[in-house]
Enzyme design. Structure first.
Site, mmCIF file in Angstrom:
data_model
loop_
_atom_site.group_PDB
_atom_site.id
_atom_site.type_symbol
_atom_site.label_atom_id
_atom_site.label_comp_id
_atom_site.label_asym_id
_atom_site.label_seq_id
_atom_site.Cartn_x
_atom_site.Cartn_y
_atom_site.Cartn_z
ATOM 1 N N GLY A 232 1.166 -1.391 0.214
ATOM 2 C CA GLY A 232 -0.014 0.264 -0.088
ATOM 3 C C GLY A 232 0.451 0.993 0.546
ATOM 4 O O GLY A 232 1.640 0.927 -0.428
ATOM 5 N N SER A 233 0.585 2.757 0.594
ATOM 6 C CA SER A 233 1.228 3.531 0.161
ATOM 7 C C SER A 233 2.069 3.958 1.568
ATOM 8 O O SER A 233 2.024 3.053 2.741
ATOM 9 C CB SER A 233 -0.363 4.100 0.705
ATOM 10 O OG SER A 233 -0.412 4.456 2.186
ATOM 11 N N THR A 234 2.786 4.794 0.748
ATOM 12 C CA THR A 234 4.436 4.158 2.200
ATOM 13 C C THR A 234 3.923 5.459 3.611
ATOM 14 O O THR A 234 4.673 4.762 4.568
ATOM 15 C CB THR A 234 5.149 5.078 1.520
ATOM 16 O OG1 THR A 234 5.232 4.962 -0.280
ATOM 17 C CG2 THR A 234 6.834 5.756 2.662
ATOM 18 N N GLY A 237 2.310 2.878 5.201
ATOM 19 C CA GLY A 237 3.782 1.268 5.731
ATOM 20 C C GLY A 237 4.823 2.110 6.779
ATOM 21 O O GLY A 237 5.155 1.336 7.293
ATOM 22 N N GLU A 254 5.904 -3.643 1.015
ATOM 23 C CA GLU A 254 5.779 -3.043 -0.613
ATOM 24 C C GLU A 254 5.153 -1.566 -0.622
ATOM 25 O O GLU A 254 4.070 -1.786 -0.576
ATOM 26 C CB GLU A 254 6.078 -3.812 -1.772
ATOM 27 C CG GLU A 254 5.670 -3.917 -2.980
ATOM 28 C CD GLU A 254 5.050 -3.202 -3.804
ATOM 29 O OE1 GLU A 254 5.258 -2.493 -4.464
ATOM 30 O OE2 GLU A 254 4.102 -4.123 -4.073
ATOM 31 N N CYS A 288 1.767 1.033 -8.737
ATOM 32 C CA CYS A 288 2.665 0.840 -7.748
ATOM 33 C C CYS A 288 4.343 1.395 -8.373
ATOM 34 O O CYS A 288 5.035 2.339 -7.882
ATOM 35 C CB CYS A 288 2.809 0.723 -6.579
ATOM 36 S SG CYS A 288 3.036 -1.685 -6.468
#
Length: 484
Positions: A232-234, A237, A254, A288
């Site tokens: 998903g999104s940073t 994360g 990831e 992504c």
């Protein structure tokens, strides 16, 4: 093909389909029409705790992790066979939920199931126990054991493929799983759970709890979780990494990307336009690993910009079931708003909107946006540094290949990269200098049987390949005496 779920109003916990304790129903909306197309059960915090307890009990007291790798592999093969029989429904679910084009959906459904078969292949080749020499023992061994209970949290863009990329190696390793799909795309996870039951996967090994962010946050904080596997999104994360660090828990992440494609001088304007336009319109740019920064020689800038703008204007936008459509909708109205905001930011910071930048007049229904090209972009602009997750391409000029590499690597991200050239040796040479987890010559290319993941803020760990399997294992050194 219709999608037929046996228990859409229930959760799959401990091998049974159970009613939610405190979750709210999840309504799935088609981005093609913005109409509700499905409704499934949603999990709340108490449901999350129930699912983790079931997975914990199955790991600690069940037989799954004690089975031989060969036995687990045979069970995963049965699961893959069951999923193959429902490949049409899996493909249809993806189109229904995110507007994926009908011709692409079966391909990605096949890749998703192949993830399980790839995990089987790597499991067969892997040495789970190995004798080694040691001065401290006559019988020294290195054994690889399952990490434990895994929370598998996936996003909405390619939900089936990303879930099976976690599920396959985790099961082969001997872990138990709590699947938490995105609330926008829960259907494929339901099909996985139904197929797990059909394949005879033991109770508690696979559990399903679709939920919103609040319940997901509760899940990842549960101390009985041994590893969080997240795509998903940073931004999310980072939160997960912080929680895992506090508990010294394993995680694989990831995350996002702002991947660069360097165009070399031997590639024609037309080929550059074809490759980059084809990439940025894939899943409407909601990938992504998308190549969203194109670095081009300054002396060819205008020619390449014109060719890309022309190619973008020829892209046929339509509903996912339109056989001539080349790009479908964005996944949600919220995502459309995000892309529109970035377009406004790009214009405000001085970039030139050369193509797209708005929703098309047709079709009248759905969440659609035109392929968009920004020129006059410098690498310090917001649109060149932040992940937009839409069909927006930034064109950046360079004066030397060395400068292009420097610009490409000047990013918080490092997920994907490419060089557009007919010279394979030049591509390989430049690829070794790109700080990214994946590199491909001439466009957006991925092989999910190989390790995938990112440098820098694009993630931690790898999925796919032997490295993906290792991510669900702990290594133990054993020093024993030889039996008399």
């Amino acid at each position: 093909m219709a999608v037929n779920l046996q228990h859409p109003n229930r959760l799959f916990i401990g091998g049974e389909w159970v009613e939610p304790l405190d979750g709210k129903s999840i309504v799935v909306v088609s981005p093609d029409t913005e109409e509700a197309v499905f409704e499934v059960a949603g999990a709340g915090p108490r449901d999350m705790d129930r699912a983790v307890s079931a997975a914990r009990d199955a790991f600690d007291n069940g037989s799954w992790c004690d089975l031989s790798p060969e036995s687990r592999i045979a069970a995963v093969e049965k699961l893959a066979d069951a999923l193959d029989r429902r490949s049409g429904e899996i493909a249809e679910a993806w189109s229904l939920q995110v507007g994926a084009l009908a011709f692409l959906a079966p391909i990605f459904a096949g890749i998703g199931t192949q993830n399980l078969r790839d995990a089987v292949l790597h499991g067969r080749a892997f040495k789970f126990e190995q004798q080694v020499s040691s001065p401290m023992a006559s019988d020294a061994r290195i054994v690889h054991e399952p990490v434990g209970v895994v929370a598998a949290i996936t996003p909405w863009n390619v939900p089936y493929m990303l879930m099976t990329n976690k599920l396959g190696p985790a099961l082969v390793a001997g872990c138990t799983i709590v699947m938490k799909p995105s609330p926008e795309t829960p259907i494929e996870a339901y099909i996985i759970a139904e197929c797990a039951q059909e394949a005879g996967i033991p109770a508690g090994v696979i559990n399903l709890v679709p939920a919103d962010r609040e319940a997901a946050d509760h899940l990842m904080r549960n101390p009985q979780i041994d590893k969080v596997a997240f795509t998903g999104s940073t931004a999310v994360g980072k939160q997960i990494a912080q929680v895992c660090a506090e508990q010294v828990r394993r995680c694989s992440l990831e995350l996002g990307g702002k991947s660069a494609a360097i165009v070399l001088d031997d590639m024609s304007d037309e080929d550059v336009a074809r490759i980059l336009t084809g990439a940025i319109t894939t899943l409407s740019g909601q990938v992504c690993a998308m190549l969203s920064r194109a670095l081009v020689p300054r002396h060819r800038y205008d020619g390449i910009a014109n060719a890309i703008a022309d190619a973008m204007k020829q892209v046929k936008i339509g509903h996912s079931d339109d056989p001539v459509a080349q790009m479908g909708p964005l996944a949600t109205r919220r995502q459309l708003g995000r892309v529109q905001r970035y377009v406004e930011i790009g214009i405000a910071e001085g970039a030139t909107l050369m193509a797209g930048g708005k929703s098309p007049s047709q079709p009248n229904q759905g969440v659609f946006f035109e392929p968009t090209l920004f020129t006059g972009v410098t690498n310090d602009m917001t649109i060149a540094r932040e992940e937009i997750f839409g069909p927006v391409l930034c064109l950046i000029a360079y004066d030397s290949v060395e400068q292009a590499i420097q610009i490409a690597n000047d990013s918080a991200y490092g997920l994907n990269s490419s060089v557009l050239t007919n010279d394979a040796e030049a591509a390989a040479r430049i690829g070794r200098k790109m700080r990214a987890g994946t590199f491909a010559q001439n466009g957006l290319r991925s092989d999910f049987s190989l390790p995938m993941g990112g440098f820098k803020q694009s993630g931690i760990g790898r999925e796919g390949g032997e490295q993906g399997l290792r991510g669900y294992l702990e290594s133990k050194s054993m020093l024993l005496d030889t039996s008399n």
